[in-house]
Write an enzyme that holds these catalytic residues in place. Sequence first.
Site, PDB file in Angstrom:
ATOM      1  N   ASN A  37      23.008  15.031   0.502  1.00 36.07           N
ATOM      2  CA  ASN A  37      23.948  14.599   1.542  1.00 36.07           C
ATOM      3  C   ASN A  37      23.696  15.305   2.880  1.00 36.07           C
ATOM      4  OD1 ASN A  37      26.145  13.335   2.654  1.00 36.07           O
ATOM      5  ND2 ASN A  37      27.689  14.583   1.605  1.00 36.07           N
ATOM      6  N   HIS A 122      40.404  13.325  -8.740  1.00 39.32           N
ATOM      7  CA  HIS A 122      40.837  13.996  -7.509  1.00 39.32           C
ATOM      8  C   HIS A 122      42.171  13.420  -7.043  1.00 39.32           C
ATOM      9  CE1 HIS A 122      36.629  15.212  -5.761  1.00 39.32           C
ATOM     10  NE2 HIS A 122      36.753  15.555  -7.027  1.00 39.32           N
ATOM     11  N   ARG A 147      42.098  17.418 -10.143  1.00 39.81           N
ATOM     12  CA  ARG A 147      41.956  18.416  -9.083  1.00 39.81           C
ATOM     13  C   ARG A 147      42.958  18.095  -7.988  1.00 39.81           C
ATOM     14  NH1 ARG A 147      36.711  18.798  -5.015  1.00 39.81           N
ATOM     15  NH2 ARG A 147      38.018  17.592  -3.619  1.00 39.81           N
ATOM     16  N   TYR A 159      39.557  20.324   3.828  1.00 40.59           N
ATOM     17  CA  TYR A 159      38.591  19.822   2.848  1.00 40.59           C
ATOM     18  C   TYR A 159      39.283  19.059   1.706  1.00 40.59           C
ATOM     19  CZ  TYR A 159      35.922  19.439  -1.303  1.00 40.59           C
ATOM     20  OH  TYR A 159      35.369  18.900  -2.427  1.00 40.59           O
ATOM     21  N   ASP A 212      39.656  23.216  -5.735  1.00 37.43           N
ATOM     22  CA  ASP A 212      38.381  23.588  -5.106  1.00 37.43           C
ATOM     23  C   ASP A 212      38.666  24.325  -3.797  1.00 37.43           C
ATOM     24  OD1 ASP A 212      35.844  23.758  -4.071  1.00 37.43           O
ATOM     25  OD2 ASP A 212      35.357  21.628  -4.293  1.00 37.43           O
ATOM     26  N   HIS A 214      36.264  25.530  -1.945  1.00 38.77           N
ATOM     27  CA  HIS A 214      35.111  25.197  -1.115  1.00 38.77           C
ATOM     28  C   HIS A 214      34.557  26.411  -0.364  1.00 38.77           C
ATOM     29  CE1 HIS A 214      32.818  21.707   0.616  1.00 38.77           C
ATOM     30  NE2 HIS A 214      33.081  21.312  -0.607  1.00 38.77           N
ATOM     31  N   GLU A 238      37.560  26.407  -8.386  1.00 39.67           N
ATOM     32  CA  GLU A 238      36.152  26.160  -8.051  1.00 39.67           C
ATOM     33  C   GLU A 238      35.771  26.793  -6.715  1.00 39.67           C
ATOM     34  OE1 GLU A 238      35.369  21.971  -7.851  1.00 39.67           O
ATOM     35  OE2 GLU A 238      33.593  22.291  -6.629  1.00 39.67           O
ATOM     36  N   GLU A 264      27.802  23.958  -7.438  1.00 39.80           N
ATOM     37  CA  GLU A 264      27.370  22.635  -6.977  1.00 39.80           C
ATOM     38  C   GLU A 264      26.236  22.699  -5.968  1.00 39.80           C
ATOM     39  OE1 GLU A 264      31.167  21.209  -5.480  1.00 39.80           O
ATOM     40  OE2 GLU A 264      30.467  21.426  -3.421  1.00 39.80           O
ATOM     41  N   ARG A 285      28.651  24.446 -12.360  1.00 40.98           N
ATOM     42  CA  ARG A 285      28.852  23.116 -11.762  1.00 40.98           C
ATOM     43  C   ARG A 285      27.570  22.486 -11.233  1.00 40.98           C
ATOM     44  NH1 ARG A 285      32.251  20.146 -10.619  1.00 40.98           N
ATOM     45  NH2 ARG A 285      32.162  20.280  -8.354  1.00 40.98           N
ATOM     46  N   HIS A 314      28.683  18.724 -11.058  1.00 43.85           N
ATOM     47  CA  HIS A 314      29.188  18.198  -9.783  1.00 43.85           C
ATOM     48  C   HIS A 314      29.133  16.667  -9.829  1.00 43.85           C
ATOM     49  CE1 HIS A 314      28.547  18.268  -5.117  1.00 43.85           C
ATOM     50  NE2 HIS A 314      29.819  18.174  -5.424  1.00 43.85           N
ATOM     51  N   ASP A 318      28.556  11.493  -3.257  1.00 38.20           N
ATOM     52  CA  ASP A 318      27.232  11.563  -2.635  1.00 38.20           C
ATOM     53  C   ASP A 318      26.115  11.815  -3.647  1.00 38.20           C
ATOM     54  OD1 ASP A 318      29.030  14.101  -1.667  1.00 38.20           O
ATOM     55  OD2 ASP A 318      27.064  14.800  -2.330  1.00 38.20           O
ATOM     56  N   GLU A 341      33.297  16.082 -13.295  1.00 39.83           N
ATOM     57  CA  GLU A 341      34.028  15.596 -12.120  1.00 39.83           C
ATOM     58  C   GLU A 341      33.728  14.102 -11.952  1.00 39.83           C
ATOM     59  OE1 GLU A 341      32.492  17.139  -8.427  1.00 39.83           O
ATOM     60  OE2 GLU A 341      34.407  16.874  -7.408  1.00 39.83           O
ATOM     61  N   TRP A 405      32.149  25.578   5.512  1.00 38.11           N
ATOM     62  CA  TRP A 405      32.896  24.329   5.354  1.00 38.11           C
ATOM     63  C   TRP A 405      33.188  24.098   3.883  1.00 38.11           C
ATOM     64  CZ3 TRP A 405      31.772  19.619   2.855  1.00 38.11           C
ATOM     65  CH2 TRP A 405      32.851  18.685   2.944  1.00 38.11           C
TER      66      TRP A 405
HETATM   67  C1  GCO Z   1      33.092  18.608  -5.006  1.00 35.05           C
HETATM   68  C2  GCO Z   1      32.368  18.973  -3.761  1.00 35.05           C
HETATM   69  C3  GCO Z   1      32.073  17.882  -2.785  1.00 35.05           C
HETATM   70  C4  GCO Z   1      31.065  18.364  -1.747  1.00 35.05           C
HETATM   71  C5  GCO Z   1      30.135  17.272  -1.346  1.00 35.05           C
HETATM   72  C6  GCO Z   1      29.107  17.744  -0.345  1.00 35.05           C
HETATM   73  O1  GCO Z   1      33.638  19.496  -5.622  1.00 35.05           O
HETATM   74  O2  GCO Z   1      33.032  17.443  -5.372  1.00 35.05           O
HETATM   75  O3  GCO Z   1      32.810  20.170  -3.233  1.00 35.05           O
HETATM   76  O4  GCO Z   1      33.240  17.393  -2.201  1.00 35.05           O
HETATM   77  O5  GCO Z   1      31.715  18.867  -0.627  1.00 35.05           O
HETATM   78  O6  GCO Z   1      29.531  16.779  -2.483  1.00 35.05           O
HETATM   79  O7  GCO Z   1      28.101  16.813  -0.182  1.00 35.05           O
HETATM   80 MG    MG Z   2      33.291  21.393  -4.926  1.00 34.72          MG
END
Ligand code: GCO
Ligand code: MG
Length: 405
Positions: A37, A122, A147, A159, A212, A214, A238, A264, A285, A314, A318, A341, A405
């Site tokens: 991605n 989600h 989640r 996020y 998550d 992030h 996560e 991930e 993950r 993961h 994407d 997920e 991010w």
């Molecule tokens: C998740 C991830 C995604 C990523 C994304 C980045 O837990 O699914 O954190 O949301 O941010 O796949 O390309």
């Molecule tokens: Mg994630």
Amino acid sequence: MKIVDIKIFVSNPGRNFVTVKIETDEGVFGLGDSTLNGRELAVVAYLEEHIRPCLIGRDPHKIEDIWQYLYKGCYWRRGPITMTAIAGIDMALWDIKGKVAGLPVYELLGGKSREKIRVYGHANGQDIDDTLHHLDHLISEGYNAVRLQCAIPGLEGTYGTLAGKKDYFELQSDRPLPPEQLWDTKAYLDFVPELFKKAREKYGNSVDLLHDTHSRLTPIEAARLGKILEPYNLLFLEDSVTAENQSGYKYVREHTTTPLAVGEIFNSIWDAKELIENQWIDYLRTAATHAGGITPMRRMADFASLYHVRTAPHGPPDISPIGHAAHAHLNSWTPNFGIQEFIGFGGEALNRVFKYPLTFEDGHLLVNDTPGLGVEFDEKAAEQYPYKRSYLPVSRLKDGTLWNW
Ligand code: GCO
Ligand code: MG
């Protein structure tokens, strides 16, 4: 049997996907996912310029040798571009082997360890009620692990909070430059426990909850969050911290019994070695698409099993349906599988280009027994959805400092 061509397709049926097709002299072909991605075309160049010429004429059955050749043979081991490129090739080779054998890939891996694959969905929202409303909806669809992500007051674009809107897919595929979002750790830590408190008040322990972070926190902040969330009994927390320095997780682990998940963005077992052997995490993950394919994922799962670590691949939008199918085959086999997920089968355009071998039923995915990975890819349909440059967002603190991010 010989590889006669490798074709790379870049399409955007809702978001960008890089699809690898390996063709053989016997007419059998294999499909793989090489989608990274926001950096898709770097992987395409790697595949076309640096992998394709080396593999023409080789025996596609030599999956292990080809994997070692691409990994060791490039000298510059690892890294997301290299490993995502290798992943597409590796998946396509497993797909070919399965098609030739007349067996689904999970049979080649050792057969099924389970009949169905547990998933988590989600639930997202602009406030707590909105998020819990989304949770209600997922529960009514059969999910029993979800989640929760909620917009933090004052932090626009928090996020994971777009999925409640119908254009989650589009929003993520139409960012010609990286949007900038605001992050504030204090606002987050003050807010997020309330989300889980309200969720448990409403549902008791009838549903497994996940979250998550992030990678936004430092180890001591993550330790505090893990501790505060203990009463709400998460299935896992996560990416509470970044993991380049794996020992960051030692500090989180030593302070909380909230189960921890990470991986991930890992692209090899070396990214997780200390995390696993020190038992600092509970779930790995890592995705087949970003870590070199099915061949190394199998090794990672075995290594993790020695240390009570379970897999939780993961599964974002994407990763293409081919990557999701690779996970479904791995998850069917992996003795130490935890949870997958899963956020649905995508929109109309995606389903025109790809056909999944998967069905969703009662909080689980079922994989059918089509030989190989079982995904169909419509090249003509893919042509109707050309690549669009699209970036992930970046985060900044209020004073302008660039953050994770
Ligand atoms: C998740 C991830 C995604 C990523 C994304 C980045 O837990 O699914 O954190 O949301 O941010 O796949 O390309
Ligand atoms: Mg994630």
